[in-house]
Design a protein around this motif. Structure first.
Motif, PDB file in Angstrom:
ATOM      1  N   ARG A  95       0.813  -1.207   0.000  1.00 29.75           N
ATOM      2  CA  ARG A  95       0.000   0.000   0.000  1.00 29.75           C
ATOM      3  C   ARG A  95       0.853   1.266   0.000  1.00 29.75           C
ATOM      4  O   ARG A  95       0.336   2.349   0.208  1.00 29.75           O
ATOM      5  CB  ARG A  95      -0.934   0.014   1.215  1.00 29.75           C
ATOM      6  CG  ARG A  95      -1.855  -1.183   1.285  1.00 29.75           C
ATOM      7  CD  ARG A  95      -3.065  -0.927   2.135  1.00 29.75           C
ATOM      8  NE  ARG A  95      -2.728  -0.421   3.452  1.00 29.75           N
ATOM      9  CZ  ARG A  95      -3.638  -0.134   4.393  1.00 29.75           C
ATOM     10  NH1 ARG A  95      -4.908  -0.297   4.142  1.00 29.75           N
ATOM     11  NH2 ARG A  95      -3.262   0.307   5.581  1.00 29.75           N
ATOM     12  N   LYS A 113      -9.526  12.591   9.313  1.00 31.67           N
ATOM     13  CA  LYS A 113      -8.325  13.082   9.993  1.00 31.67           C
ATOM     14  C   LYS A 113      -8.120  14.574   9.771  1.00 31.67           C
ATOM     15  O   LYS A 113      -7.466  15.243  10.565  1.00 31.67           O
ATOM     16  CB  LYS A 113      -7.098  12.310   9.507  1.00 31.67           C
ATOM     17  CG  LYS A 113      -7.119  10.840   9.886  1.00 31.67           C
ATOM     18  CD  LYS A 113      -5.894  10.113   9.349  1.00 31.67           C
ATOM     19  CE  LYS A 113      -5.939   8.640   9.701  1.00 31.67           C
ATOM     20  NZ  LYS A 113      -4.760   7.904   9.159  1.00 31.67           N
ATOM     21  N   LYS A 169     -16.369   3.609  -1.186  1.00 25.71           N
ATOM     22  CA  LYS A 169     -15.590   3.892  -2.382  1.00 25.71           C
ATOM     23  C   LYS A 169     -16.073   2.981  -3.507  1.00 25.71           C
ATOM     24  O   LYS A 169     -16.548   1.869  -3.261  1.00 25.71           O
ATOM     25  CB  LYS A 169     -14.110   3.689  -2.097  1.00 25.71           C
ATOM     26  CG  LYS A 169     -13.585   4.659  -1.047  1.00 25.71           C
ATOM     27  CD  LYS A 169     -12.086   4.556  -0.861  1.00 25.71           C
ATOM     28  CE  LYS A 169     -11.601   5.604   0.142  1.00 25.71           C
ATOM     29  NZ  LYS A 169     -10.129   5.567   0.312  1.00 25.71           N
ATOM     30  N   TYR A 212     -16.065  10.266   3.343  1.00 24.75           N
ATOM     31  CA  TYR A 212     -15.103   9.165   3.372  1.00 24.75           C
ATOM     32  C   TYR A 212     -14.422   9.128   4.736  1.00 24.75           C
ATOM     33  O   TYR A 212     -13.941  10.145   5.235  1.00 24.75           O
ATOM     34  CB  TYR A 212     -14.047   9.333   2.285  1.00 24.75           C
ATOM     35  CG  TYR A 212     -14.583   9.175   0.886  1.00 24.75           C
ATOM     36  CD1 TYR A 212     -15.161   7.975   0.482  1.00 24.75           C
ATOM     37  CD2 TYR A 212     -14.508  10.218  -0.028  1.00 24.75           C
ATOM     38  CE1 TYR A 212     -15.663   7.823  -0.802  1.00 24.75           C
ATOM     39  CE2 TYR A 212     -14.998  10.077  -1.315  1.00 24.75           C
ATOM     40  CZ  TYR A 212     -15.574   8.883  -1.695  1.00 24.75           C
ATOM     41  OH  TYR A 212     -16.072   8.739  -2.972  1.00 24.75           O
ATOM     42  N   SER A 271     -13.928   2.041  10.486  1.00 24.20           N
ATOM     43  CA  SER A 271     -14.690   3.199  10.958  1.00 24.20           C
ATOM     44  C   SER A 271     -14.022   3.755  12.214  1.00 24.20           C
ATOM     45  O   SER A 271     -13.706   3.008  13.139  1.00 24.20           O
ATOM     46  CB  SER A 271     -16.126   2.792  11.285  1.00 24.20           C
ATOM     47  OG  SER A 271     -16.810   3.849  11.931  1.00 24.20           O
ATOM     48  N   GLU A 281     -15.814   0.906   2.620  1.00 20.94           N
ATOM     49  CA  GLU A 281     -15.390   2.156   3.248  1.00 20.94           C
ATOM     50  C   GLU A 281     -13.890   2.395   3.088  1.00 20.94           C
ATOM     51  O   GLU A 281     -13.426   3.524   3.253  1.00 20.94           O
ATOM     52  CB  GLU A 281     -15.754   2.152   4.728  1.00 20.94           C
ATOM     53  CG  GLU A 281     -17.253   2.165   4.982  1.00 20.94           C
ATOM     54  CD  GLU A 281     -17.583   1.809   6.423  1.00 20.94           C
ATOM     55  OE1 GLU A 281     -17.826   2.736   7.216  1.00 20.94           O
ATOM     56  OE2 GLU A 281     -17.590   0.598   6.741  1.00 20.94           O
ATOM     57  N   GLY A 282     -13.132   1.343   2.799  1.00 23.43           N
ATOM     58  CA  GLY A 282     -11.711   1.484   2.546  1.00 23.43           C
ATOM     59  C   GLY A 282     -10.838   1.469   3.780  1.00 23.43           C
ATOM     60  O   GLY A 282      -9.618   1.295   3.682  1.00 23.43           O
ATOM     61  N   THR A 283     -11.419   1.639   4.951  1.00 24.66           N
ATOM     62  CA  THR A 283     -10.671   1.646   6.200  1.00 24.66           C
ATOM     63  C   THR A 283     -11.638   1.389   7.343  1.00 24.66           C
ATOM     64  O   THR A 283     -12.858   1.429   7.161  1.00 24.66           O
ATOM     65  CB  THR A 283      -9.955   3.003   6.406  1.00 24.66           C
ATOM     66  OG1 THR A 283      -9.101   2.924   7.536  1.00 24.66           O
ATOM     67  CG2 THR A 283     -10.960   4.139   6.614  1.00 24.66           C
ATOM     68  N   TYR A 288     -19.586   4.855   6.904  1.00 24.19           N
ATOM     69  CA  TYR A 288     -19.130   5.979   6.095  1.00 24.19           C
ATOM     70  C   TYR A 288     -19.272   5.706   4.599  1.00 24.19           C
ATOM     71  O   TYR A 288     -19.521   4.574   4.182  1.00 24.19           O
ATOM     72  CB  TYR A 288     -17.682   6.324   6.460  1.00 24.19           C
ATOM     73  CG  TYR A 288     -17.601   7.066   7.772  1.00 24.19           C
ATOM     74  CD1 TYR A 288     -17.583   8.454   7.816  1.00 24.19           C
ATOM     75  CD2 TYR A 288     -17.612   6.365   8.985  1.00 24.19           C
ATOM     76  CE1 TYR A 288     -17.541   9.133   9.026  1.00 24.19           C
ATOM     77  CE2 TYR A 288     -17.583   7.039  10.199  1.00 24.19           C
ATOM     78  CZ  TYR A 288     -17.544   8.423  10.210  1.00 24.19           C
ATOM     79  OH  TYR A 288     -17.528   9.094  11.411  1.00 24.19           O
ATOM     80  N   SER A 297     -11.621   8.029   5.565  1.00 22.47           N
ATOM     81  CA  SER A 297     -10.202   8.381   5.500  1.00 22.47           C
ATOM     82  C   SER A 297      -9.964   9.885   5.556  1.00 22.47           C
ATOM     83  O   SER A 297      -8.853  10.335   5.854  1.00 22.47           O
ATOM     84  CB  SER A 297      -9.591   7.809   4.214  1.00 22.47           C
ATOM     85  OG  SER A 297     -10.282   8.291   3.075  1.00 22.47           O
ATOM     86  N   LYS A 298     -11.000  10.672   5.295  1.00 19.85           N
ATOM     87  CA  LYS A 298     -10.844  12.128   5.295  1.00 19.85           C
ATOM     88  C   LYS A 298     -11.122  12.751   6.660  1.00 19.85           C
ATOM     89  O   LYS A 298     -10.945  13.952   6.840  1.00 19.85           O
ATOM     90  CB  LYS A 298     -11.762  12.754   4.250  1.00 19.85           C
ATOM     91  CG  LYS A 298     -11.339  12.459   2.821  1.00 19.85           C
ATOM     92  CD  LYS A 298     -12.173  13.233   1.822  1.00 19.85           C
ATOM     93  CE  LYS A 298     -11.675  12.993   0.393  1.00 19.85           C
ATOM     94  NZ  LYS A 298     -12.467  13.761  -0.602  1.00 19.85           N
TER      95      LYS A 298
END
Length: 244
Positions: free
Chosen positions: A91, A221, A132, A216, A123, A119-121, A129, A218-219
């Motif tokens: 990755r 943060k 993707k 998302y 929660s 969700e890609g990651t 969330y 991941s956003k």
């Protein structure tokens, strides 16, 4: 052979005894042919419980770091992931997401079962969330049906950052298979991919009972204040937008 021993003789029976899984809708997973299991992602243990509960072999992808750990813990983790069909993906580069999708597409092309977290990651707070669109591309390119899988309480069993899980009954729900063959002529259309992804996320929202946030994960943060929950439009809603 090692996979069979681990799942059906060693780890599977042990986890069933300890965590007494409450699994409903397992018969919704087709017995043959390519299938995508689209799961919400609450905990590291999601990738353990899901493959062990499903009768067929399930392939997830995981970051390569899980396969390169040192010492006894590192070796055990590597053997576990290899035995449960998890495939390492680097990755670190910009093409990591495509590499993961290509790996799962190969599994589906061979008639297998691919597991993915739209969700890609994980929660960050237990809410659901925005998904993707990789899951939609997989479905369209492979022709596989998508089974939504809701993990209801794995964040309570193994919260993020904890190593030893709590002994608590794990609860999972498998939804009815979703067939997106009606979109075969629209491969590569980003609006169709968004519509398919939103339909999958809607089913996960209903199955899990978790609040939905149209951001998302991941956003988060970079977000000063956490966004509030929203209702994801039902695929049956008249005039529901294909993209937002």
């Amino acid at each position: 052979m090692f996979y069979w021993l681990l799942k059906y003789v060693v780890l599977g029976p042990l986890l069933r005894t300890i965590f007494r899984p409450d699994v409903r809708g397992l018969d919704n997973v087709p017995e043959s042919g390519p299938v995508i299991l689209a799961c919400n992602h609450l905990s590291f243990s999601d990738s353990i419980f899901t493959p062990l509960m499903v009768r067929r072999r399930v392939t997830f992808v995981a970051k390569a770091e899980y396969f390169t750990g040192k010492g006894i813990k590192g070796r055990l983790m590597r053997q576990f992931f290899l035995a449960t069909g998890t495939i390492p993906v680097d990755r670190s580069g910009g093409k990591a997401a495509q590499a993961a999708l290509d790996t799962l597409l190969r599994v589906l092309g061979e008639g297998g079962v691919a597991g993915i977290y739209p969700e890609g990651t994980r929660s960050p707070d237990g809410r659901l969330y925005r998904g993707k669109t990789g899951v939609a591309r997989l479905a369209l390119e492979s022709g596989a049906r998508v089974v939504p899988v809701a993990l209801l309480n794995t964040d309570e069993i193994q919260p993020t950052g904890t190593l030893i899980p709590k002994i608590k009954r794990v609860r999972m729900r498998f939804g009815a298979p979703l067939d997106f063959s009606r979109y075969d002529s629209a491969r590569g259309d980003r609006f169709v991919e968004r519509a398919i992804t939103d339909e999958i996320m809607y089913e996960l929202m209903v199955l899990s009972g978790r609040p939905y946030v149209d951001v998302y994960a991941s956003k988060l943060k970079t977000t000063v204040e956490p966004p509030g929950p929203m209702r994801l439009p039902s695929p049956l809603d008249a005039g529901a937008p294909a993209d937002r």
